[in-house]
Write an enzyme that holds these catalytic residues in place. Sequence first.
Site, PDB file in Angstrom:
ATOM      1  N   HIS A   1      35.261  41.057  41.240  1.00  0.00           N
ATOM      2  CA  HIS A   1      36.609  41.264  41.779  1.00  0.00           C
ATOM      3  C   HIS A   1      36.494  42.155  43.009  1.00  0.00           C
ATOM      4  CE1 HIS A   1      39.873  44.355  42.031  1.00  0.00           C
ATOM      5  NE2 HIS A   1      40.612  43.270  42.142  1.00  0.00           N
TER       6      HIS A   1
ATOM      7  N   VAL B   1      41.171  44.682  49.095  1.00  0.00           N
ATOM      8  CA  VAL B   1      41.429  45.677  50.135  1.00  0.00           C
ATOM      9  C   VAL B   1      42.885  45.507  50.556  1.00  0.00           C
ATOM     10  CG1 VAL B   1      39.094  46.088  51.005  1.00  0.00           C
ATOM     11  CG2 VAL B   1      40.360  44.105  51.831  1.00  0.00           C
ATOM     12  N   ARG B   2      43.571  46.619  50.788  1.00  0.00           N
ATOM     13  CA  ARG B   2      45.016  46.537  50.990  1.00  0.00           C
ATOM     14  C   ARG B   2      45.510  47.675  51.885  1.00  0.00           C
ATOM     15  NH1 ARG B   2      43.529  48.078  45.968  1.00  0.00           N
ATOM     16  NH2 ARG B   2      44.191  50.141  45.258  1.00  0.00           N
TER      17      ARG B   2
ATOM     18  N   HIS C   1      25.425  48.620  43.136  1.00  0.00           N
ATOM     19  CA  HIS C   1      25.816  49.988  43.470  1.00  0.00           C
ATOM     20  C   HIS C   1      25.154  50.477  44.751  1.00  0.00           C
ATOM     21  CE1 HIS C   1      28.513  51.367  40.273  1.00  0.00           C
ATOM     22  NE2 HIS C   1      27.902  50.462  39.529  1.00  0.00           N
TER      23      HIS C   1
ATOM     24  N   GLY D   1      58.685  40.501  43.063  1.00  0.00           N
ATOM     25  CA  GLY D   1      59.076  39.106  43.164  1.00  0.00           C
ATOM     26  C   GLY D   1      58.047  38.265  43.880  1.00  0.00           C
ATOM     27  N   GLY D   2      56.786  38.622  43.726  1.00  0.00           N
ATOM     28  CA  GLY D   2      55.722  37.873  44.377  1.00  0.00           C
ATOM     29  C   GLY D   2      55.546  36.486  43.766  1.00  0.00           C
ATOM     30  N   ARG D   3      54.650  35.740  44.346  1.00  0.00           N
ATOM     31  CA  ARG D   3      54.421  34.364  43.913  1.00  0.00           C
ATOM     32  C   ARG D   3      53.531  34.371  42.673  1.00  0.00           C
ATOM     33  NH1 ARG D   3      50.745  30.082  45.497  1.00  0.00           N
ATOM     34  NH2 ARG D   3      51.798  28.063  45.500  1.00  0.00           N
TER      35      ARG D   3
END
Length: 310
Positions: free
Chosen positions: A111, A114-115, A150, A263-265
């Site tokens: 997984h 980045v945001r 790592h 309310g995302g998809r």
Amino acid sequence: MTNSHVDVQAVKNFLLQLQKTICSELEAADGQEKFIIDDWKREQGGGGGRTRVLSNGAVFEQAGVNFSHVIGEQMPASATASRPELAGCSFEAMGVSLVIHPHNPYVPTSHANVRFFIAQKEGQAPIWWFGGGFDLTPYYGFKEDAVQWHQTAKDACDPFGEQVYPHYKKWCDDYFYLKHRDETRGVGGLFFDDLNEGGFAHCFALMRNIGEHYTKAYIPIVQRRKDTAFGEHERDFQLYRRGRYVEFNLVYDRGTLFGLQTGGRTESILMSLPPLVKWRYNWTPEAGSPEAELYAVFLKPQDWLQNAAT
């Protein structure tokens, strides 16, 4: 929602290119299937996204790489729980989030995310921050894989200070932890949030470097394990352990909660879930088995790089 020091468009351009690059590299590793592309618009409020999904490949049973850009007038509860000062703010949130579920039980699930968030109250300066990371969830543990994972994570962090990797590594161990099972989700990696110290350019560069190191960390492991022979026993254990992934994503994961609360998809939010999974009542692995080793060794937070040197 911007000021002279914050370039929201540059972040969006990077995220879209990162999504495209990661998908190209995963397609090459799979060697059979391609990602379908599904562009969508958000029904409530503004924004939308681009979902890319690869299914039933030679290596990857399902791989989802999602870009989303959400614009709203009220920050959701998942985003203000630890930052009550953001309640009532309008916001933009954008990011790339991906989960890869391989066929072969000897290839770990992985997984990455980045945001970027920017929030503002009328008449006030915007508040912005970055977050993200990547983590690895093996079904059969190999020390070589954990060390390489790592080491690559450390390589991504080192240009930004020697304390970044150990801090983000511990944050990952603490975050990807199933309290109701008293176990970590996997061997960890990196996790960070609320990053805004040092200025926009510094924080953006750190987020970029972590995003760009994900495939450097993961694809060598895929290549090393994808041709390992396995049978129904190993496949059964993989499906059982995938249940832990589902439990974490639906109970604890901030990104899932944020997406649902804004309310995302739904199709894009839940693309992280594996296509096949099993649960069993009160199951424990046979003593001395490779399955037992996963619990005894690989699901215990540890300094993989220090252990590799000793």
